[in-house]
Scaffold this motif. Structure first.
Motif, mmCIF file in Angstrom:
data_model
loop_
_atom_site.group_PDB
_atom_site.id
_atom_site.type_symbol
_atom_site.label_atom_id
_atom_site.label_comp_id
_atom_site.label_asym_id
_atom_site.label_seq_id
_atom_site.Cartn_x
_atom_site.Cartn_y
_atom_site.Cartn_z
ATOM 1 N N GLN A 269 -17.851 13.440 -29.298
ATOM 2 C CA GLN A 269 -18.342 13.801 -30.646
ATOM 3 C C GLN A 269 -18.248 15.305 -30.855
ATOM 4 N N MET A 270 -18.641 16.067 -29.847
ATOM 5 C CA MET A 270 -18.704 17.532 -30.003
ATOM 6 C C MET A 270 -17.324 18.167 -30.091
ATOM 7 N N ILE A 271 -16.357 17.660 -29.312
ATOM 8 C CA ILE A 271 -15.053 18.335 -29.292
ATOM 9 C C ILE A 271 -14.009 17.602 -30.125
ATOM 10 N N GLY A 272 -14.351 16.394 -30.602
ATOM 11 C CA GLY A 272 -13.438 15.690 -31.500
ATOM 12 C C GLY A 272 -12.182 15.153 -30.830
ATOM 13 N N ARG A 273 -12.253 14.913 -29.522
ATOM 14 C CA ARG A 273 -11.118 14.254 -28.843
ATOM 15 C C ARG A 273 -11.606 13.512 -27.601
ATOM 16 N N GLU A 274 -10.752 12.683 -27.049
ATOM 17 C CA GLU A 274 -11.148 11.848 -25.933
ATOM 18 C C GLU A 274 -11.282 12.658 -24.638
ATOM 19 N N THR A 275 -12.245 12.291 -23.802
ATOM 20 C CA THR A 275 -12.323 12.897 -22.464
ATOM 21 C C THR A 275 -11.910 11.838 -21.441
ATOM 22 N N THR A 276 -10.978 12.207 -20.572
ATOM 23 C CA THR A 276 -10.458 11.229 -19.610
ATOM 24 C C THR A 276 -10.672 11.659 -18.153
ATOM 25 N N SER A 277 -11.292 12.817 -17.958
ATOM 26 C CA SER A 277 -11.560 13.298 -16.591
ATOM 27 C C SER A 277 -13.066 13.367 -16.373
ATOM 28 N N PHE A 278 -13.475 13.086 -15.134
ATOM 29 C CA PHE A 278 -14.906 13.026 -14.808
ATOM 30 C C PHE A 278 -15.144 13.724 -13.475
ATOM 31 N N ALA A 279 -16.288 14.384 -13.361
ATOM 32 C CA ALA A 279 -16.723 14.920 -12.060
ATOM 33 C C ALA A 279 -18.142 14.438 -11.794
ATOM 34 N N TYR A 280 -18.371 13.865 -10.594
ATOM 35 C CA TYR A 280 -19.709 13.403 -10.221
ATOM 36 C C TYR A 280 -20.635 14.615 -10.072
ATOM 37 N N PRO A 281 -21.832 14.590 -10.684
ATOM 38 C CA PRO A 281 -22.781 15.683 -10.458
ATOM 39 C C PRO A 281 -23.057 15.845 -8.961
ATOM 40 N N TYR A 282 -23.053 17.054 -8.488
ATOM 41 C CA TYR A 282 -23.196 17.437 -7.063
ATOM 42 C C TYR A 282 -21.970 17.005 -6.261
ATOM 43 N N GLY A 283 -21.491 15.803 -6.464
ATOM 44 C CA GLY A 283 -20.194 15.389 -5.903
ATOM 45 C C GLY A 283 -20.157 15.093 -4.426
ATOM 46 N N SER A 284 -21.324 15.150 -3.747
ATOM 47 C CA SER A 284 -21.323 14.927 -2.298
ATOM 48 C C SER A 284 -21.463 13.436 -2.006
ATOM 49 N N LEU A 285 -21.299 13.097 -0.725
ATOM 50 C CA LEU A 285 -21.322 11.694 -0.292
ATOM 51 C C LEU A 285 -22.625 10.994 -0.681
ATOM 52 N N THR A 286 -23.736 11.741 -0.690
ATOM 53 C CA THR A 286 -25.040 11.123 -0.982
ATOM 54 C C THR A 286 -25.353 11.083 -2.478
ATOM 55 N N SER A 287 -24.542 11.722 -3.319
ATOM 56 C CA SER A 287 -24.923 11.871 -4.733
ATOM 57 C C SER A 287 -24.335 10.790 -5.643
ATOM 58 N N PHE A 288 -23.404 9.985 -5.130
ATOM 59 C CA PHE A 288 -22.875 8.870 -5.923
ATOM 60 C C PHE A 288 -22.474 7.758 -4.959
ATOM 61 N N ASN A 289 -22.161 6.578 -5.498
ATOM 62 C CA ASN A 289 -21.796 5.448 -4.635
ATOM 63 C C ASN A 289 -20.638 4.663 -5.259
ATOM 64 N N ASP A 290 -20.281 3.547 -4.648
ATOM 65 C CA ASP A 290 -19.133 2.764 -5.144
ATOM 66 C C ASP A 290 -19.378 2.256 -6.565
ATOM 67 N N THR A 291 -20.642 1.941 -6.877
ATOM 68 C CA THR A 291 -20.972 1.510 -8.241
ATOM 69 C C THR A 291 -20.638 2.618 -9.231
ATOM 70 N N SER A 292 -20.932 3.867 -8.879
ATOM 71 C CA SER A 292 -20.635 4.996 -9.773
ATOM 72 C C SER A 292 -19.132 5.043 -10.065
ATOM 73 N N SER A 293 -18.310 4.929 -9.011
ATOM 74 C CA SER A 293 -16.852 5.000 -9.192
ATOM 75 C C SER A 293 -16.361 3.856 -10.078
ATOM 76 N N LYS A 294 -16.930 2.676 -9.871
ATOM 77 C CA LYS A 294 -16.532 1.507 -10.667
ATOM 78 C C LYS A 294 -16.898 1.743 -12.141
ATOM 79 N N LEU A 295 -18.094 2.226 -12.387
ATOM 80 C CA LEU A 295 -18.538 2.458 -13.767
ATOM 81 C C LEU A 295 -17.717 3.559 -14.444
ATOM 82 N N VAL A 296 -17.335 4.571 -13.672
ATOM 83 C CA VAL A 296 -16.507 5.656 -14.220
ATOM 84 C C VAL A 296 -15.155 5.096 -14.657
#
Ligand SMILES: [Zn+2]
Length: 347
Positions: A269-296
């Protein structure tokens, strides 16, 4: 100065010939008195680093690099630049240097922090414990039944007068004071909390310290207008970084989905175009899981970045891309660091 733990381990001889590329993570380009999480590169060092990148490496956009990986193309010597979080200095101090050297970059933005005069919790924690000159003598907290207690009587903010203010960071071997120890412990505690819990804990710390929530000018994020200006540059791609920057692994799958999808749609909405890249917050092994990757993946993102410290190779998982932290190094140290990772020969 190079931190040894950021240099690659020595690999078998056969591994040295594997074509590899690098993705760099920046957060801030600014002159700060205190940078305990090592998130900041000074404008001078950043200019030297971008000069080195342009002169010695194949600088490409993250999307181009991932397309090459997916098609099995030649990625050797490629470097992609990324910024996390959405600090105003990305536009004000980094963008002019990127433009000068024609270096593309992807800026991953936590959407709720744009335009709201909000401060990231790690900056607020730093303001309370490492910036504020005086604190009440004692602090007692109970979190999930665990008791924390500190007595700061006679505690100096710095280890000695000779020590440069703000020189301490989490990579240092010594902890100069109980204030620093409390900062480090509470950083770990807050990192593992969901947003509401984190805010409730911060409220207690604000009331205890007398520090009211405020956005220090030096630590502010972009306004909506500034984000639009950053997005308008042909060199910059805007990527998503959730709405409130939680450790996704601490959330239920439903909460994770809301964070991932609402962060994406709000940014779009803010930039008026699609976003197709994602970075996990903190990005370390303990900060996301397989469910996160699937949902992304299901949310329509084409790639996702972690902070796993490694080079990128063909065949890697493009929803768990490794990245290397860029620290406050001069051009020579930066070049040695990148070359070490590119060739896997420790300097
Ligand atoms: Zn982040």
């Amino acid at each position: 100065m190079l931190y040894r733990h950021f240099l690659p381990a020595v690999l078998p001889r056969s591994a040295a010939s594997t074509p590899r590329a690098l993705i760099l993570t920046y957060h801030r380009v600014e002159n700060l008195e205190s940078d305990p999480q090592m998130l900041c590169v000074t404008p001078e060092c950043f200019a030297q680093q971008m000069y080195v990148l342009r002169k010695h490496f194949r600088v490409v956009s993250l999307t181009h690099l991932v397309n090459q990986i997916k098609s099995g193309g030649d990625i050797s010597g490629m470097v992609a630049v990324s910024f996390d979080d959405g600090y105003a200095d990305n536009l004000l101090l980094a963008k002019p240097v990127l433009e000068q050297h024609e270096i593309p970059a992807t800026a991953f933005i936590a959407s709720d922090y744009i335009g709201g005069q909000a401060t990231f919790w790690w900056d607020e924690l730093e303001a309370i414990f490492l910036d504020k000159q005086s604190l009440p003598q004692k602090l007692r907290l109970v979190v999930d039944g665990q008791r924390y207690s500190w007595d700061f009587a006679g505690d100096a903010l710095r280890a000695s007068d000779e020590e440069k203010p703000g020189a301490w960071h989490v990579g240092c071997e010594t902890i100069p004071s109980r204030r620093h120890r409390a900062y480090q412990t509470l950083h770990q505690v807050l990192y593992t909390r969901a947003s509401e819990e984190r805010e409730a804990l911060l409220d207690k710390l604000r009331a205890w310290s007398g520090l009211h929530p405020h956005a220090r000018q030096s630590h502010r994020t972009m306004t909506q207008e500034e984000l639009s200006r950053l997005a308008a540059s042909p060199l910059i791609e805007i990527g998503a970084h959730t709405a409130t920057h939680p450790a996704l692994s601490m959330l239920t799958p439903q909460q994770q989905g809301i964070e991932i999808r609402s962060g994406k749609s709000r940014l779009e909405q803010m930039i008026g175009r699609e976003t197709t890249s994602f970075a996990y917050p903190y990005g370390s092994l303990t900060s996301f899981n397989d469910t996160s990757s699937k949902l992304v993946r299901e949310a329509g993102f084409a790639l996702a970045c972690t902070t796993f410290c490694d080079s990128v190779r063909l065949g890697c998982d493009t929803y768990q891309l490794p990245r290397l932290p860029a620290r406050n190094w001069n051009g020579d140290d930066f070049e040695r660091y990148l070359s070490g990772w590119m060739t896997h020969q420790v300097n």
